[in-house]
Motif scaffolding. Structure first.
Motif, short mmCIF file in Angstrom:
data_model
loop_
_atom_site.label_atom_id
_atom_site.label_comp_id
_atom_site.label_asym_id
_atom_site.label_seq_id
_atom_site.Cartn_x
_atom_site.Cartn_y
_atom_site.Cartn_z
N LYS A 47 0.83 -1.20 0.00
CA LYS A 47 0.00 0.00 0.00
C LYS A 47 0.87 1.26 0.00
O LYS A 47 0.54 2.26 -0.66
CB LYS A 47 -0.93 0.00 1.21
N LEU A 48 1.98 1.20 0.73
CA LEU A 48 2.85 2.37 0.81
C LEU A 48 3.56 2.65 -0.51
O LEU A 48 3.96 3.79 -0.77
CB LEU A 48 3.88 2.17 1.92
N THR A 102 2.19 2.75 -3.35
CA THR A 102 1.34 3.70 -4.07
C THR A 102 1.28 5.05 -3.35
O THR A 102 1.08 6.08 -3.99
CB THR A 102 -0.09 3.14 -4.21
N GLN A 103 1.48 5.04 -2.03
CA GLN A 103 1.45 6.29 -1.27
C GLN A 103 2.72 7.11 -1.47
O GLN A 103 2.70 8.34 -1.33
CB GLN A 103 1.27 5.97 0.22
N PHE A 104 3.83 6.43 -1.82
CA PHE A 104 5.10 7.10 -2.05
C PHE A 104 5.60 6.76 -3.45
O PHE A 104 6.60 6.04 -3.61
CB PHE A 104 6.13 6.68 -1.00
N PRO A 105 4.93 7.26 -4.49
CA PRO A 105 5.29 6.88 -5.86
C PRO A 105 6.68 7.33 -6.28
O PRO A 105 7.26 6.79 -7.23
CB PRO A 105 4.21 7.56 -6.70
N ARG A 150 12.93 11.29 2.74
CA ARG A 150 11.90 10.57 1.99
C ARG A 150 11.80 9.12 2.46
O ARG A 150 10.71 8.57 2.62
CB ARG A 150 12.19 10.63 0.49
N ASP A 175 10.12 9.08 5.94
CA ASP A 175 8.66 9.28 5.87
C ASP A 175 7.96 7.95 5.58
O ASP A 175 6.92 7.64 6.15
CB ASP A 175 8.34 10.30 4.78
N LEU A 176 8.53 7.16 4.67
CA LEU A 176 7.99 5.84 4.36
C LEU A 176 8.06 4.91 5.57
O LEU A 176 7.08 4.25 5.93
CB LEU A 176 8.76 5.23 3.18
N GLU A 227 5.55 5.77 8.26
CA GLU A 227 4.18 5.35 7.95
C GLU A 227 4.01 3.85 8.16
O GLU A 227 2.96 3.40 8.63
CB GLU A 227 3.82 5.72 6.52
N THR A 282 1.46 2.52 11.00
CA THR A 282 0.38 1.63 10.58
C THR A 282 0.39 0.34 11.38
O THR A 282 -0.66 -0.16 11.83
CB THR A 282 0.50 1.32 9.08
#
Length: 494
Positions: free
Chosen positions: A419-420, A422-425, A479, A482-483, A486, A490
């Motif tokens: 899922k991440l 797609t959240q961090f393309p 960057r 941040d990933l 998350e 989660t």
């Protein structure tokens, strides 16, 4: 967060002082009045932490050194400042380990062969040298049983039984990854040595499948001291042994792909193993943030990174001008990430599960801090839902690649990672196919704890004096963090 007045000025002045990621360095020290600067994860804070940890004053943070000790104090100070708690009122988990050893008076002989044991700094001249953490000089004589790499890949477990090796030498190759066609699974040498001791081997002889210069002294924390001699032998010694069964080392290597197994070499080998060592102290720095859910707060996410490095040493043998190995990427970058995520999570109000933050000591000596932590967990093992590791996350390349080693039997972490993506393309996540065993998530994996480990990978400055704060990509590390943040958040709440 309330920021001290001095740092209000510092934040304002940084653009004018040249305090930007990529500057040449910093002479800041842990004795300075240092506090976390921002409640968010920022490139500025990342640079600040790395400039402290990779400063000249800490001299490369070698395990057991003053520099590692002061780095540990700096990390503890940051943990305490953001309100993390200590287990049993102590942020430190000290452990002793053995420094690199020397081999005065060691001997090896069999038949008409007499081995040469040179000085410790020798490169290829020696026929053998003792490694491991012996409690005294050992003399042992016995037949040899060759067992290829010493374990079955599918399980993994030893390829031999007690009756095969009782009171005999166990001869095995050290690095299975050099063998053609070998599966991806691995078993660390430390565990193979423990297997041999448990099954009654009188000693272990190790040989490289591909001849290499001297490997490092085989270290363990003192709880893991070895009671049998462990001897690294050269290809010449191995050939002299294998000729007693009409083979050479190369013959044996060619058979490994299709016919792994064991064979007896019926020649008594006698060794006197003498290792002179010094015992040093390293420390894990451990803190936790308690969750709010009345049930889930008793489950834990572990976030870890090692903070030691290689200290001061000569770049080439025989030099007299030792240089600092700064370890900015390896692994001040991961330690900075640990502090940044601890800071940000401390501002969250409704975390369900609890989080344990661990800065591991003595990783460069063989994952000693993480092995010690797993052997002395402050909470029940079954209560750890996930371990997340960060090791060398400071050199994000222009393609924004980050390698993710995820091993979760229940696959829940993998679902979150997908899922991440797609959240961090902007990030390109790479998932290696093998279980990496060279960083601090591995001892947790060995205990069947789900693990995810992040790295931006190796580079030409790895384990060299060029691994400095000036080469860190702080925006790239932000960057990555941040990933990772998350993912951790989660897993805390779901």
């Amino acid at each position: 967060m309330k920021i001290p007045l001095f740092f209000c000025f510092l934040l304002f002045a940084m653009p004018f002082l040249g305090y930007t990621c990529g500057a040449s360095g910093s002479d800041s020290t842990p004795e300075d009045e240092v506090y976390l600067l921002d409640s968010a994860i920022t490139a500025t804070d990342i640079y600040y932490h790395i400039s402290i940890l990779a400063s000249d004053s800490l001299e490369g943070r070698d395990a057991g050194s003053r520099g590692e000790f002061e780095a540990g104090n700096y990390i503890q100070k940051q943990f305490e400042y953001v309100g993390l708690k200590a287990f049993s009122n102590n942020y430190f988990q000290p452990f002793s380990f053995f420094s690199r050893g020397k081999n005065p008076g060691s001997t090896l002989s069999f038949g008409d062969f007499q081995g040469i044991n040179g000085i410790f700094q020798g490169i290829n001249e020696e026929d053998f040298y003792a490694i491991g953490s012996l409690d005294s000089t050992k003399t042992f004589a016995g037949e040899v049983v060759f067992v290829d790499f010493g374990f079955q890949y599918a399980l993994p477990q030893a390829v031999y039984d007690k009756e095969d090796i009782n009171n005999k030498w166990l001869l095995m190759f050290t690095r299975e990854k050099d063998a053609p066609g070998m599966p991806k699974m691995s078993r660390p040498l430390l565990f193979r040595m423990k297997d041999a001791m448990k099954k009654g081997a009188g000693g272990v002889l190790l040989v490289d499948l591909i001849d290499e210069p001297r490997t490092s002294y085989f270290e363990s924390y003192t709880d893991g001291r070895f009671s049998i001699p462990i001897i690294k032998v050269s290809g010449k010694v191995a050939d002299n042994l294998f000729r007693h069964v009409n083979l050479t080392k190369e013959d044996v290597a060619k058979k490994l792909e299709n016919n792994p197994g064991k064979c007896v070499i019926p020649i008594p080998v006698e060794v006197t193993a003498s290792i002179r060592v010094d015992s040093l102290i390293s420390r894990n720095v451990v803190a936790f943030l308690e969750g709010k859910d009345p049930v889930l707060k008793d489950e834990y996410i572990v976030l870890g990174a090692h903070y030691d490095h290689l200290g001061k040493r000569n770049v080439f043998p025989g030099e007299s001008n030792a240089q600092v190995y700064y370890g900015a990427d390896d692994n001040a970058s991961g330690t900075a990430g640990l502090l940044e995520i601890a800071q940000r999570l401390s501002f969250e109000k409704d975390l369900k599960r609890s989080v344990i933050f661990v800065a591991f000591g003595a990783e460069e000596q063989g994952l000693l801090g993480s092995y010690f932590f797993v052997d002395h967990l402050p909470v029940p093992r079954e209560k750890i839902a996930l371990m997340v590791n960060m090791d060398m996350i400071g050199r994000m390349n222009p393609e924004n690649k980050i390698s993710v080693n995820a091993i979760d039997p229940k696959d829940t972490a993998n679902v979150v990672l997908k899922k991440l993506v797609t959240q961090f393309p902007e990030l390109k996540l790479m998932f290696p196919s093998r279980v990496e065993n060279n960083t601090d998530h591995f001892p947790f994996y060995e205990q069947n704890i789900p693990v995810v480990s992040f790295t931006t990978g190796l580079h030409p400055d790895y384990h060299s004096p060029r691994d400095t704060v000036g080469a860190i990509n702080c925006e790239g590390e932000k960057r990555a963090l941040d990933l990772i943040y998350e993912l951790v958040k989660t897993k805390i709440n779901n």
